[in-house]
Design a protein around this motif. Structure first.
Motif, PDB file in Angstrom:
ATOM      1  N   THR A 210       0.832  -1.202   0.000  1.00 39.08           N
ATOM      2  CA  THR A 210       0.000   0.000   0.000  1.00 39.08           C
ATOM      3  C   THR A 210       0.868   1.254   0.000  1.00 39.08           C
ATOM      4  OG1 THR A 210      -0.147  -0.226   2.405  1.00 39.08           O
ATOM      5  CG2 THR A 210      -2.002  -1.056   1.110  1.00 39.08           C
ATOM      6  N   PRO A 211       1.558   1.551  -1.090  1.00 42.75           N
ATOM      7  CA  PRO A 211       2.343   2.788  -1.122  1.00 42.75           C
ATOM      8  C   PRO A 211       1.440   4.011  -1.023  1.00 42.75           C
ATOM      9  CG  PRO A 211       2.120   1.869  -3.318  1.00 42.75           C
ATOM     10  CD  PRO A 211       1.562   0.845  -2.377  1.00 42.75           C
ATOM     11  N   GLY A 212       2.002   5.102  -0.583  1.00 45.14           N
ATOM     12  CA  GLY A 212       1.238   6.345  -0.451  1.00 45.14           C
ATOM     13  C   GLY A 212       1.739   7.153   0.723  1.00 45.14           C
ATOM     14  N   HIS A 213       1.554   6.627   1.925  1.00 48.83           N
ATOM     15  CA  HIS A 213       2.155   7.265   3.100  1.00 48.83           C
ATOM     16  C   HIS A 213       3.668   7.148   3.034  1.00 48.83           C
ATOM     17  CE1 HIS A 213       2.892   8.492   7.208  1.00 48.83           C
ATOM     18  NE2 HIS A 213       3.396   7.313   7.516  1.00 48.83           N
ATOM     19  N   ALA A 214       4.135   5.999   2.633  1.00 44.51           N
ATOM     20  CA  ALA A 214       5.550   5.752   2.354  1.00 44.51           C
ATOM     21  C   ALA A 214       5.608   4.786   1.184  1.00 44.51           C
ATOM     22  CB  ALA A 214       6.253   5.162   3.578  1.00 44.51           C
ATOM     23  N   ALA A 215       6.684   4.874   0.401  1.00 40.60           N
ATOM     24  CA  ALA A 215       6.781   4.017  -0.781  1.00 40.60           C
ATOM     25  C   ALA A 215       6.835   2.547  -0.411  1.00 40.60           C
ATOM     26  CB  ALA A 215       8.012   4.406  -1.601  1.00 40.60           C
ATOM     27  N   ASN A 216       7.358   2.234   0.785  1.00 44.48           N
ATOM     28  CA  ASN A 216       7.497   0.820   1.176  1.00 44.48           C
ATOM     29  C   ASN A 216       6.442   0.394   2.192  1.00 44.48           C
ATOM     30  OD1 ASN A 216       8.498   2.243   3.397  1.00 44.48           O
ATOM     31  ND2 ASN A 216      10.005   0.655   3.902  1.00 44.48           N
ATOM     32  N   HIS A 217       5.317   1.099   2.199  1.00 52.18           N
ATOM     33  CA  HIS A 217       4.269   0.773   3.176  1.00 52.18           C
ATOM     34  C   HIS A 217       3.517  -0.485   2.756  1.00 52.18           C
ATOM     35  CE1 HIS A 217       0.775   1.082   5.802  1.00 52.18           C
ATOM     36  NE2 HIS A 217       1.417   2.013   6.480  1.00 52.18           N
ATOM     37  N   LEU A 218       3.200  -1.325   3.732  1.00 49.63           N
ATOM     38  CA  LEU A 218       2.353  -2.489   3.495  1.00 49.63           C
ATOM     39  C   LEU A 218       1.366  -2.646   4.633  1.00 49.63           C
ATOM     40  CD1 LEU A 218       3.433  -4.963   5.530  1.00 49.63           C
ATOM     41  CD2 LEU A 218       5.256  -5.055   3.845  1.00 49.63           C
ATOM     42  N   CYS A 219       0.276  -3.312   4.346  1.00 48.25           N
ATOM     43  CA  CYS A 219      -0.725  -3.673   5.349  1.00 48.25           C
ATOM     44  C   CYS A 219      -0.799  -5.201   5.410  1.00 48.25           C
ATOM     45  CB  CYS A 219      -2.095  -3.088   4.986  1.00 48.25           C
ATOM     46  SG  CYS A 219      -2.158  -1.286   4.970  1.00 48.25           S
ATOM     47  N   LEU A 220      -1.400  -5.700   6.471  1.00 48.06           N
ATOM     48  CA  LEU A 220      -1.508  -7.142   6.686  1.00 48.06           C
ATOM     49  C   LEU A 220      -2.954  -7.499   6.996  1.00 48.06           C
ATOM     50  CD1 LEU A 220       1.654  -7.396   8.925  1.00 48.06           C
ATOM     51  CD2 LEU A 220       1.455  -8.385   6.637  1.00 48.06           C
ATOM     52  N   LEU A 221      -3.447  -8.522   6.325  1.00 51.50           N
ATOM     53  CA  LEU A 221      -4.832  -8.937   6.494  1.00 51.50           C
ATOM     54  C   LEU A 221      -4.862 -10.310   7.154  1.00 51.50           C
ATOM     55  CD1 LEU A 221      -7.491  -8.460   3.711  1.00 51.50           C
ATOM     56  CD2 LEU A 221      -7.535 -10.433   5.232  1.00 51.50           C
ATOM     57  N   LEU A 222      -5.443 -10.381   8.342  1.00 55.38           N
ATOM     58  CA  LEU A 222      -5.586 -11.654   9.058  1.00 55.38           C
ATOM     59  C   LEU A 222      -6.827 -12.365   8.514  1.00 55.38           C
ATOM     60  CD1 LEU A 222      -4.676 -13.619  11.233  1.00 55.38           C
ATOM     61  CD2 LEU A 222      -5.909 -12.235  12.925  1.00 55.38           C
ATOM     62  N   GLU A 223      -6.594 -13.346   7.654  1.00 51.30           N
ATOM     63  CA  GLU A 223      -7.670 -13.912   6.852  1.00 51.30           C
ATOM     64  C   GLU A 223      -8.729 -14.627   7.686  1.00 51.30           C
ATOM     65  OE1 GLU A 223      -5.800 -16.347   3.944  1.00 51.30           O
ATOM     66  OE2 GLU A 223      -5.089 -14.659   2.736  1.00 51.30           O
ATOM     67  N   GLU A 224      -8.311 -15.432   8.642  1.00 56.11           N
ATOM     68  CA  GLU A 224      -9.281 -16.245   9.392  1.00 56.11           C
ATOM     69  C   GLU A 224     -10.250 -15.394  10.215  1.00 56.11           C
ATOM     70  OE1 GLU A 224      -5.629 -18.844   8.843  1.00 56.11           O
ATOM     71  OE2 GLU A 224      -6.038 -16.755   9.387  1.00 56.11           O
ATOM     72  N   ASP A 225      -9.824 -14.194  10.598  1.00 59.41           N
ATOM     73  CA  ASP A 225     -10.652 -13.374  11.492  1.00 59.41           C
ATOM     74  C   ASP A 225     -11.105 -12.071  10.858  1.00 59.41           C
ATOM     75  OD1 ASP A 225     -10.559 -15.050  13.944  1.00 59.41           O
ATOM     76  OD2 ASP A 225      -8.409 -14.690  13.755  1.00 59.41           O
ATOM     77  N   GLY A 226     -10.784 -11.860   9.588  1.00 54.42           N
ATOM     78  CA  GLY A 226     -11.268 -10.662   8.910  1.00 54.42           C
ATOM     79  C   GLY A 226     -10.783  -9.381   9.544  1.00 54.42           C
ATOM     80  N   LEU A 227      -9.498  -9.279   9.834  1.00 55.39           N
ATOM     81  CA  LEU A 227      -8.909  -8.078  10.428  1.00 55.39           C
ATOM     82  C   LEU A 227      -7.869  -7.499   9.475  1.00 55.39           C
ATOM     83  CD1 LEU A 227      -8.200  -9.268  14.092  1.00 55.39           C
ATOM     84  CD2 LEU A 227     -10.312  -8.296  13.163  1.00 55.39           C
TER      85      LEU A 227
END
Length: 555
Positions: free
Chosen positions: A415-432
């Motif tokens: 997810t670049p934007g705030h920083a070029a190397n920004h990432l997010c993490l999605l916890l699949e089993e719990d929808g977070l």
């Protein structure tokens, strides 16, 4: 939604709701014409909110729905809203002797009509026999409240509004209601704060919003589209050891929905850095002691996992030895990997010391994961992970527990934007969704060129929305602030806010084509305290770059 197996508290079915209606009778004060509302004190022996100052109202009876033929209605007024209005008219008469009814010639009911009616007898039939029609067309829907999930008695209550008929004087029934009083919303709130005018939460919040209106016409004008101004079923947590309630648009609401979905009042909301806060059985949050203007209550470090699977540490934060030791101890020393959402100095510097802490304790070194900082990053934000993560990659913790497999899967979203190397993490089993700094609770993140890029930021919001839709994500866990609920709505509001800000930036640029950044920030961020304008200028520059890139000839 989170797995039931990961919820901290056993499921508890809230008490079923009962239908009721209440009405805010409004008038303009003599002299300055300021808005006043009629309130009354409930009996100290009442089963619900004893001794509280309230608006007149009560339960909806079966006869209310059978009395439509006696009532006048607006063309757009639904059958349900008509029934609610009839109930409110009846209750205001039974409790306070106020009669919202008309004669055939349009005259409002007067003292003689009121005296001729029996407050204890069937209401609509008496009005019909006297040739009166209920003025339900003058009663408008203001708000819709459903009582908190924790209460032993719960009501669903439309809060309606109507103009007080001229020439009528409220007289309490001295059984359910006492001491009718006309009061300005702001004065009622001040008296409540002083301990002189006890009110319950929905009444307080309604008056707070009503206080923004100048007079009765302004209120009724805002209700002309037949839609409530707000709909709420509040939630409660503990703040300073005491119960505190919140509406859907208030920052703690989403966190309470995640941790206590059935309304248990057990979750502490006080920000502290001493110990981790469990959000689910497999998610803990430890806030670093670096609160400030840019970090809010501090940077949130998260642990995902359980004693059987081990843990992934997300955003270890600054290189604070005490914070990192608490994080390590909260994981029982079993940290399997360390992930940095981006390289900013309140997120990634703690990664190497946390890894060293694990090694010193005789455990394997957990790999430090993330994305390498781009050449555009500031010196303080230089970061090189031991292994770079790929968009869509999954980090899996799993263990066999009894006869079942237990797993926690984090999907990487670049997810670049705030920083070029920004990432997010999605916890699949719990929808977070662990959103790092891309989505915050209580503020909008700074997009600071050249490493920050507004076009990338908005595109990343779209990518996150798509991921939330696909994975059924309902909660966002940011690096700063409480958990956010209704994830896709939160993303939509954030994008709308960014685009609205960009429209103000464009308007400033067009109004002052030779203006400086200082000139533009004064116009585009006129709703932001001037002390924050130097920070706002960073995002303003990002908007300016996006606007100029969209100009013809800059494809």
């Amino acid at each position: 939604m989170p797995r039931i197996s990961q919820q901290l508290h056993p499921h508890r079915e809230p008490v079923p709701t009962r239908l009721a209606a209440t009405v805010l009778l409004l008038r303009d004060a003599e002299g300055d014409g300021a808005l006043e509302v009629l309130m009354t004190r409930r009996s100290p022996n009442a089963s619900f909110a004893p001794g509280a100052y309230v608006f007149p109202g009560g339960g909806i009876d079966a006869l209310d729905a059978q009395s439509h033929q006696v009532a006048d209605r607006r063309p757009a007024q639904s059958d349900l809203h008509l029934t609610q209005a009839i109930a409110a008219i009846r209750e205001s008469f039974e409790e306070l002797g106020v009669l919202l009814a008309r004669h055939a010639d349009g005259r409002m009911a007067d003292a003689a009509d009121i005296a001729a009616l029996d407050r204890g007898a069937p209401f609509a039939a008496q009005c019909e026999a006297r040739g009166l029609r209920l003025a339900a067309d003058s009663v408008y829907l203001l708000a819709y409240w459903t009582a908190d999930r924790d209460l032993p008695r719960r009501f669903e209550v439309p809060f309606l509004a109507a103009r007080m008929p001229e020439g009528q004087t409220p007289v309490a029934d001295e059984a359910e209601q006492f001491e009718p009083v006309w009061v300005r919303p702001a004065d009622a709130l001040a008296r409540h704060d002083a301990g002189q005018f006890f009110m319950i939460f929905p009444t307080i919040r309604t008056l707070q919003r009503l206080a923004k209106f100048k007079n009765t016409d302004a209120v009724l004008g805002a209700l002309a589209n037949e839609q409530p101004l707000w709909v709420s079923c509040p939630r409660a947590g503990l703040l300073g050891g005491k119960e505190a309630r919140y509406m859907e648009d208030e920052m703690p609401f989403g966190e309470l929905a995640l941790v206590c979905p059935d309304g248990q009042i057990v979750h502490p909301l006080d920000w502290q850095t001493d110990h981790p806060v469990p959000l689910l059985k497999n998610v803990q949050r430890l806030t670093a002691p670096n609160s400030g203007v840019m970090t809010g209550p501090g940077t949130n470090s998260y642990l995902v996992g359980d004693p059987a699977t081990g843990y992934i540490a997300i955003d270890p934060g600054p290189a604070d030895p005490e914070h990192l030791e608490k994080l390590w101890r909260a994981a029982g020393g079993d940290i399997r990997s360390i992930v940095c959402t981006h390289s900013h100095p309140d997120h990634s510097p703690g990664a190497a010391p946390l890894q060293a802490l694990c090694v010193q304790a005789g455990q394997p070194a957990p790999p430090i994961l993330g994305l390498r900082s781009a050449p555009t990053a500031r010196v303080a934000s230089a970061f090189t992970p031991e292994r770079e993560l790929a968009h869509g990659e999954r980090l899996v913790l799993s263990a066999q527990v009894a006869d079942a497999a237990n797993s926690h899967t984090l999907q990487v979203v670049h997810t670049p934007g705030h920083a070029a190397n920004h990432l997010c993490l999605l916890l699949e089993e719990d929808g977070l969704l662990f959103s790092g700094d891309h989505i915050l609770n209580g503020s909008t993140t700074v997009v600071d060129p050249p490493d920050g890029n507004m076009a990338d930021y908005l595109d990343s919001l779209d990518a996150l929305d798509a991921a939330c839709e696909k994975q059924g994500v309902n909660f966002i866990l940011p690096a700063h602030g409480y958990v956010l609920g209704e994830a896709r709505s939160a993303i939509a509001r954030l994008k709308a806010h960014r685009l609205a800000r960009e429209a103000k930036v464009l308007a400033a640029m067009q109004a002052l084509p030779q203006g400086s950044m200082d000139d533009w920030v004064r116009h585009a961020y006129d709703d932001v305290p001037p002390r924050m304008w130097p920070v706002a200028q960073r995002s303003l520059l990002a908007h300016v770059e996006r606007i100029r890139a969209m100009e013809p000839g800059n494809d």
